[in-house]
Design a protein around this motif. Structure first.
Motif, mmCIF file in Angstrom:
data_model
loop_
_atom_site.group_PDB
_atom_site.id
_atom_site.type_symbol
_atom_site.label_atom_id
_atom_site.label_comp_id
_atom_site.label_asym_id
_atom_site.label_seq_id
_atom_site.Cartn_x
_atom_site.Cartn_y
_atom_site.Cartn_z
ATOM 1 N N MET A 1 -2.308 53.776 -8.997
ATOM 2 C CA MET A 1 -2.451 53.640 -7.544
ATOM 3 C C MET A 1 -2.868 52.211 -7.213
ATOM 4 O O MET A 1 -3.783 51.655 -7.829
ATOM 5 N N ARG A 2 -2.202 51.608 -6.241
ATOM 6 C CA ARG A 2 -2.464 50.220 -5.884
ATOM 7 C C ARG A 2 -3.769 50.101 -5.108
ATOM 8 O O ARG A 2 -4.019 50.839 -4.156
ATOM 9 N N ARG A 3 -4.626 49.154 -5.531
ATOM 10 C CA ARG A 3 -5.903 48.952 -4.853
ATOM 11 C C ARG A 3 -5.708 48.177 -3.556
ATOM 12 O O ARG A 3 -4.862 47.277 -3.478
ATOM 13 N N PRO A 4 -6.494 48.501 -2.507
ATOM 14 C CA PRO A 4 -6.380 47.763 -1.240
ATOM 15 C C PRO A 4 -6.763 46.299 -1.426
ATOM 16 O O PRO A 4 -7.726 45.976 -2.121
ATOM 17 N N THR A 5 -6.006 45.413 -0.825
ATOM 18 C CA THR A 5 -6.283 43.986 -0.888
ATOM 19 C C THR A 5 -7.249 43.585 0.223
ATOM 20 O O THR A 5 -7.564 44.380 1.115
ATOM 21 N N LYS A 6 -7.692 42.320 0.178
ATOM 22 C CA LYS A 6 -8.570 41.818 1.235
ATOM 23 C C LYS A 6 -7.870 41.840 2.588
ATOM 24 O O LYS A 6 -8.488 42.113 3.615
ATOM 25 N N GLY A 7 -6.567 41.522 2.570
ATOM 26 C CA GLY A 7 -5.816 41.553 3.822
ATOM 27 C C GLY A 7 -5.758 42.949 4.414
ATOM 28 O O GLY A 7 -5.842 43.124 5.636
ATOM 29 N N THR A 8 -5.650 43.963 3.549
ATOM 30 C CA THR A 8 -5.631 45.348 4.033
ATOM 31 C C THR A 8 -6.953 45.716 4.680
ATOM 32 O O THR A 8 -6.994 46.302 5.769
ATOM 33 N N TRP A 9 -8.059 45.378 4.006
ATOM 34 C CA TRP A 9 -9.380 45.668 4.575
ATOM 35 C C TRP A 9 -9.591 44.923 5.888
ATOM 36 O O TRP A 9 -10.201 45.460 6.829
#
Length: 392
Positions: A1-9
């Motif tokens: 599962m792909r971890r959320p990036t800083k841009g996503t947060w």
């Protein structure tokens, strides 16, 4: 599962903030209508009554009729303009992120004027209302006055920074200003959420619990937003640190002593004091952990400016309990408050006031760096002219 990036947060945070602000705008604009015309719609009361109970809302607002009635027009102006500010805030974030400079400036002028008008109306209400007649008593009146002052000064410094050509400082001050404004919707959210954790308490008691940490939460959020938007590893002219290790150690020792005094004082007030102490310490510990981790990580990665800003704010956070302890006797004697009320008010304003002071120090750090850079460039030019001048 792909971890959320800083841009996503970052996108999640912006969307969440926008939803909260846009949802609260009609609540703020209609909040005082029933006091002017009984039976008028008030979305906030309707929602809160269904989230908790109608009696929970009715019992709290029944005591507000007399204090609000003699300042009803200023209060209505304040609440309506507050709803407008909730809409202008996300609009400013959008125009800044999209580089819509002209629109951003126009909305910025409108935002500043609206802040001044809204806070002037709130100041009129506070001037006409005795501290003990405020909602939840004198402690809440003191918190309101402190937030009002911080909001006005923040938007003023933000405007001056923009005029002076400091876009980074302008951004920081406006984020802090909007953080202070967000205490209003966040307080309403806590009115609806905290009764589930603390059943049986009236809204006046819930209010005192909320103000123990709302100031620290909003200024902490403004700091996180500032650090997220500022991706510079260094600033030319910034050398060394204004918060070196000896200063940090001294601030930690003083802060620990202040926290010990606050904890001991709250524990003397029984269950109420225990409740308020937990409401203060938990958010304080989270903010401390994030700031300390941010400073350490920035130091390991060689990002000197990020490390400096984290450390300045961490120093201010450590000193916040010291300010609160010092404010208690001043409030107790100056406003003739009982010890419990003075303690509650002093603790509630500490983190917000010291975060404002940290922003002042950060601003001075940036302005000092620019002056150092100017002097360096001027000295280099003078040396170059002297070297190239012909010998007589």
């Amino acid at each position: 599962m792909r971890r959320p990036t800083k841009g996503t947060w970052r996108r999640v945070a912006v969307v969440s903030l926008t939803v909260v602000c846009v949802s609260y705008a009609p609540v703020a604009m209609t909040e005082l209508w029933p006091y002017a015309r009984p039976g008028a719609p008030a979305f906030g009361e309707w929602l809160l009554g269904r989230m908790v109970s109608p009696s929970y809302v009715a019992d709290a607002l029944a005591t507000r009729i007399a204090p609000y009635r003699h300042s009803l027009i200023p209060m209505i102006v304040h609440s309506v303009l507050g709803g407008v500010l909730m809409l202008l805030g996300p609009a400013q974030l959008f125009t800044a992120s999209r580089r819509r400079t002209r629109l951003h400036r126009i909305l910025g002028v409108l935002f500043a004027v609206t802040v001044y008008a809204s806070m002037a109306s709130a100041a009129l209400y506070l001037a006409r209302t005795a501290p003990e007649d405020a909602f939840s008593g004198a402690a809440f009146w003191i918190v309101l006055a402190t937030i009002l002052l911080g909001t006005v000064l923040s938007v003023t410094f933000g405007v001056l920074a923009a005029i002076g050509g400091y876009p980074d400082l302008h951004q920081r001050w406006m984020l802090l200003c909007y953080g202070y404004l967000l205490t209003a919707p966040l307080l309403r959210l806590e009115w609806g959420a905290l009764p589930r954790l603390l059943p049986g308490l009236p809204m006046t008691a819930i209010n005192l619990v909320a103000i123990q940490h709302l100031g620290s939460l909003v200024v902490f959020g403004a700091l996180i937003a500032s650090r997220t938007l500022d991706r510079r590893s260094r600033i030319d002219g910034v050398t060394g640190s204004w918060a070196p290790l000896p200063v940090l150690v001294a601030a930690h020792l003083a802060g620990a002593a202040g926290l010990f005094w606050i904890a001991r004082s709250y524990l003397d007030f029984g269950a109420t004091g225990h409740r308020l102490l937990v409401a203060y310490l938990l958010p304080y510990a989270v903010a401390y952990a994030v700031m300390a981790a941010g400073a350490r990580r920035a130091g390991r990665e060689g990002r000197g400016w990020a490390r400096e800003e984290w450390r300045l704010h961490l120093t201010a956070l450590c000193l916040a309990p010291v300010l609160s302890v010092g404010a208690v006797p001043v409030l107790e004697r100056g406003l003739d408050l009982d010890p419990h009320t003075a303690l509650t008010a002093g603790v509630a304003i500490g983190c917000g006031m010291l975060a404002f002071a940290a922003n002042v120090v950060v601003s001075m750090r940036v302005m000092h760096a620019r002056e150092v850079l100017k002097r360096t460039v001027s000295a280099d030019r003078t040396t170059a002219v002297g070297v190239s001048a012909p010998v007589a």
